[in-house]
Design a protein around this motif. Structure first.
Motif, short mmCIF file in Angstrom:
data_model
loop_
_atom_site.label_atom_id
_atom_site.label_comp_id
_atom_site.label_asym_id
_atom_site.label_seq_id
_atom_site.Cartn_x
_atom_site.Cartn_y
_atom_site.Cartn_z
N MET A 116 -62.11 70.84 134.52
CA MET A 116 -61.28 69.66 134.24
C MET A 116 -60.13 69.33 134.73
N PHE A 117 -59.91 68.20 135.47
CA PHE A 117 -58.56 67.99 135.96
C PHE A 117 -58.04 66.89 135.20
N TRP A 118 -56.72 66.75 134.95
CA TRP A 118 -56.01 65.65 134.01
C TRP A 118 -54.78 65.51 134.91
N SER A 119 -54.70 64.16 134.99
CA SER A 119 -53.51 63.74 135.88
C SER A 119 -51.95 63.42 134.83
N GLY A 120 -52.76 63.18 133.82
CA GLY A 120 -51.41 62.78 132.94
C GLY A 120 -51.38 61.25 132.87
N ILE A 121 -50.49 60.83 132.22
CA ILE A 121 -50.07 59.49 132.19
C ILE A 121 -49.44 58.87 133.46
N VAL A 122 -50.10 57.92 134.04
CA VAL A 122 -49.57 57.47 135.60
C VAL A 122 -49.36 55.89 135.49
N ASP A 123 -48.00 55.64 135.73
CA ASP A 123 -47.68 54.11 135.58
C ASP A 123 -48.44 53.52 136.79
N ALA A 124 -48.94 52.45 136.70
CA ALA A 124 -49.70 51.80 137.79
C ALA A 124 -48.99 50.08 137.65
N GLY A 125 -49.62 49.58 139.08
CA GLY A 125 -49.05 48.31 138.94
C GLY A 125 -50.10 47.51 139.81
N PRO A 126 -49.68 46.26 140.05
CA PRO A 126 -51.00 45.37 140.58
C PRO A 126 -51.52 45.74 141.90
N ASP A 127 -50.48 46.70 142.78
CA ASP A 127 -50.95 47.12 143.91
C ASP A 127 -51.81 48.48 144.01
N VAL A 165 -53.93 58.96 143.15
CA VAL A 165 -53.74 60.19 142.34
C VAL A 165 -54.54 61.32 143.02
N ASN A 166 -54.14 62.43 143.58
CA ASN A 166 -54.82 63.40 144.24
C ASN A 166 -54.93 64.41 143.53
N PHE A 167 -56.02 65.48 143.82
CA PHE A 167 -56.36 66.64 143.05
C PHE A 167 -57.09 67.58 144.34
N ASP A 168 -56.56 68.70 143.98
CA ASP A 168 -57.09 69.86 145.08
C ASP A 168 -58.22 70.34 144.49
N LEU A 169 -59.31 70.33 144.95
CA LEU A 169 -60.46 71.02 144.47
C LEU A 169 -60.49 72.28 145.25
N PRO A 170 -61.17 73.61 144.68
CA PRO A 170 -61.20 74.74 145.33
C PRO A 170 -62.30 74.63 146.32
N ASP A 171 -62.15 75.32 147.45
CA ASP A 171 -63.12 75.15 148.69
C ASP A 171 -64.32 75.44 148.38
N SER A 172 -64.66 76.23 147.19
CA SER A 172 -66.09 76.42 146.87
C SER A 172 -66.59 75.69 145.95
N PHE A 173 -66.09 74.53 145.82
CA PHE A 173 -66.69 73.43 144.68
C PHE A 173 -67.70 72.78 145.65
N SER A 174 -68.83 72.53 144.82
CA SER A 174 -69.97 71.93 145.31
C SER A 174 -70.74 71.27 143.98
N GLY A 175 -70.81 69.89 144.03
CA GLY A 175 -71.66 69.58 143.14
C GLY A 175 -71.10 68.03 142.58
N ASN A 176 -71.45 67.63 141.52
CA ASN A 176 -70.98 66.25 140.99
C ASN A 176 -69.77 66.20 140.43
#
Length: 110
Positions: free
Chosen positions: A1-12, A16-27
């Motif tokens: 599980m990945f969690w970005s924490g609280i992210v301030d967002a606006g109208p634009d 948020v980017n996450f690096d998945l392991p190269d071996s990850f394959s699935g949903n």
């Protein structure tokens, strides 16, 4: 599980980017919760993450010292634009007490 924490967002919008392991394959399920002074919103979207080739090995679960066995591998080519006749070279190496007998490389042509 990945969690970005609280992210301030606006109208634009916000990215948020996450690096998945190269071996990850699935949903992969992406979920977002938005909270404002007067409203609350929740959404989710699923996506399939996979490399250009899906390799499914079928191997023994047990072997004794000195046993010889063959390993089957299923290969699915999902590389866009590769065509039906793309040759694929598979190679196998071993580590520890296992040894590859014969060639450890084979070229497959559909």
């Amino acid at each position: 599980m990945f969690w970005s924490g609280i992210v301030d967002a606006g109208p634009d919008g916000t990215t948020v980017n996450f690096d998945l392991p190269d071996s990850f394959s699935g949903n992969l399920r992406v979920m977002a919760v938005a909270v404002g002074e007067q409203a609350l919103g929740v959404t989710q979207q699923d996506t399939v993450v996979r490399g250009p080739f899906v390799i499914t090995p079928s191997v023994l679960t047990q072997a004794a010292p000195g046993d010889r066995f063959q390993m089957a591998v299923g290969v699915a080519n999902v590389l866009e634009g590769s065509g039906k006749g793309l040759p694929v070279t598979l190679s196998v190496t071993s580590d520890g007490p296992l040894k590859v007998v014969g060639s450890g490389e084979q070229t497959l042509t559909p």
